[in-house]
Scaffold this active site. Structure first.
Site, PDB file in Angstrom:
ATOM      1  N   ASN A 267     -14.824  20.975  12.508  1.00  0.00           N
ATOM      2  CA  ASN A 267     -14.770  20.298  11.214  1.00  0.00           C
ATOM      3  C   ASN A 267     -14.214  18.874  11.302  1.00  0.00           C
ATOM      4  O   ASN A 267     -14.651  17.981  10.582  1.00  0.00           O
ATOM      5  CB  ASN A 267     -13.994  21.121  10.184  1.00  0.00           C
TER       6      ASN A 267
ATOM      7  N   GLU B 184      -3.163  26.107  14.288  1.00  0.00           N
ATOM      8  CA  GLU B 184      -3.423  25.533  12.965  1.00  0.00           C
ATOM      9  C   GLU B 184      -4.656  26.246  12.454  1.00  0.00           C
ATOM     10  O   GLU B 184      -5.764  26.046  12.960  1.00  0.00           O
ATOM     11  CB  GLU B 184      -3.632  24.018  13.082  1.00  0.00           C
TER      12      GLU B 184
ATOM     13  N   CYS C 289      -9.368  22.731   6.099  1.00  0.00           N
ATOM     14  CA  CYS C 289      -8.398  23.784   5.806  1.00  0.00           C
ATOM     15  C   CYS C 289      -7.365  23.342   4.767  1.00  0.00           C
ATOM     16  O   CYS C 289      -6.663  24.178   4.207  1.00  0.00           O
ATOM     17  CB  CYS C 289      -7.712  24.252   7.087  1.00  0.00           C
TER      18      CYS C 289
ATOM     19  N   GLU D 152       2.316  20.037  14.299  1.00  0.00           N
ATOM     20  CA  GLU D 152       1.705  18.952  15.054  1.00  0.00           C
ATOM     21  C   GLU D 152       2.046  17.636  14.368  1.00  0.00           C
ATOM     22  O   GLU D 152       2.531  17.612  13.238  1.00  0.00           O
ATOM     23  CB  GLU D 152       0.189  19.146  15.124  1.00  0.00           C
TER      24      GLU D 152
END
Length: 456
Positions: free
Chosen positions: A134, A232, A266, A435
């Protein structure tokens, strides 16, 4: 699987095969890890200033190729050209930011009796980064840039559908002067190359971005080897609009909070929660904003939303929107390409699949709430906890609701989730670890404690 195989790269806007690349098998992964381990030892031994200089040079080479990388991303991922330019620029910025941390990756001196105690941050070794389709470029850099800056080597496995920009970045790394073997890209299937990377004893840590289902499998495999992991994963983020907010601003900004990247994000704000007293007015303002979104050729500068990544993803999105459901719908091209129109569902139960599951497409639901407690209850009524927005003019309410919503990244009167200067990650089944931000490099280090006795 040890037999050779190939990956076809399909343009999502045309359904044309634009490239075919060889897929990595277990032996390829093993050879890459061996090369990476050799390169990492020399890289870790290099002077910090030299490592930082090379990473900045890498950033500069990426900057010289922003347009090339962006156009490649448009073709392989269907991203709008504006988004793709931002993504390539984000890789550049992450490399620059990470380079600034190389010479600041310091330990501590801890007061103890009888001597001097210090901590040293040492690189882990070889890092496996498994990137999604994505946001192929930036998310690859989220793991790779700080890992390299901390003195590690990286083996990157891009998504099967979007390997081209990653392969080009590896070429640019060599052009910038990074050592052979330090940053390698291995396209391949997840169940072959990805599985081999996760299982490899020479890989010290896995960084994975993708579905919660696959993330759990990777976490289990890493647990068997006591291997570090950053995950993630999915999201179902709320967009909470209180009656005291600027309703016009909240409504007109809502579409691109879930339509950006065709909803394949997301962090997409796909659960729009609106206080009941302003619910009707919000929908009146939302409808024209959704209907006016320009969906079409991603290479056109005026396009705001492109196609979905694949036929599989298109069918998944369709399954959440049966014919006849009431709501607001925009338009999308017909003919070749994986197109789905912007869609807002307005009369769903709060526990309907489209209201609680991650659709990963241009589909949102609008749900009414009564008061602050009701808003928080609805916001938290999902297994995910990645991101979200809160719209209110009341600073106290903004702070209270921010504290009560179980999510790792919240924005007040904004839909911003990601900045490379600040930490990013999720609660609950949205992931594990953080992150980006000032502590990104330390996530790729081991802390060594050294005590020096001063006793006579």
């Amino acid at each position: 699987m040890s037999q050779p195989y190939a990956l076809d790269v399909v343009n999502p806007a045309t359904e044309e095969v634009i490239a075919t690349v060889p897929g990595a098998v277990e032996a390829d992964v093993d050879a890459a890890v061996v090369r990476a381990a050799h390169a990492q030892r020399a890289w870790a031994a290099a002077a910090p200033a030299d490592r930082a200089r090379l990473l900045r040079r890498f950033a500069g080479v990426v900057d010289d190729h922003i347009e090339e990388l962006a156009r490649l991303e448009v073709r392989e991922a269907g991203h709008t050209i504006g988004n793709a330019r931002w993504e390539a620029g984000n890789v550049r910025d992450l490399l620059d930011y990470a380079a600034g941390g190389v010479e600041r990756l310091t330990g501590r001196q801890i007061p103890v009796p009888g001597g001097l105690d210090i901590t040293i941050l040492e690189p882990l070794g070889v890092i496996g980064v498994i990137a999604p389709w994505n946001f192929p470029m930036p998310i690859a850099a989220w793991g790779s840039a700080p890992a390299l800056a901390a003195g590690n080597a990286v083996v990157l496995k891009p998504a099967e559908t979007t390997p081209l920009t990653a392969l080009r970045l590896a070429e640019l790394a060599l052009e910038a002067g990074l050592p052979e073997g330090l940053f390698q890209v291995l396209p391949g299937r997840g169940d072959i190359a990805g599985d081999a990377l996760v299982r490899h004893d020479g890989v010290a840590k896995i960084v994975f971005t993708g579905s919660t289902r696959i993330g759990k499998q990777i976490m289990s495999l890493c647990a068997d080897r006591v291997k570090r992991v950053t995950l993630e994963l999915g999201g179902k983020s709320p967009n909470i609009v209180f009656a005291d907010a600027d309703i016009e601003a909240a409504a007109t900004s809502a579409p691109m909070s879930f339509l950006d990247n065709s909803g394949q994000d997301c962090c997409a704000r796909t659960r729009i929660l609106v206080q009941r007293s302003v619910y009707d007015r919000f929908l009146e303002l939302l409808a024209p904003a959704v209907e006016s979104v320009v969906v079409g050729d991603p290479s056109d500068e005026s396009t705001q939303m492109g196609p979905l990544i694949s036929k599989t993803q298109l069918e998944r999105v369709r399954s959440y929107v049966p014919d006849g459901l009431p709501g607001i719908r925009g338009t999308a091209p017909t003919g070749p390409g994986f197109w789905f129109p912007p869609t807002v569902l307005t009369e769903l139960a709060p526990d309907a699949p489209a209201a609680v599951e991650e659709v990963f497409g241009p589909v949102a639901v609008v749900l009414p709430f009564d008061d602050e407690d009701d808003a928080v209850r609805l916001a938290n009524a999902t297994e995910y906890g990645l991101s979200g927005s809160i719209w209110t003019r009341d600073v106290g309410r903004a702070l209270r609701v921010s504290g009560a919503v179980a999510a790792g990244n919240l924005s007040v009167n904004s839909h911003s989730s990601v900045r490379y200067w600040t930490p990013f990650g999720g609660y609950k089944q949205s992931g594990l670890g953080r992150e980006l931000g000032p502590d990104a490099l330390t996530a790729f280090t081991e802390t060594k404690n050294v005590f020096l006795s001063t006793e006579a």
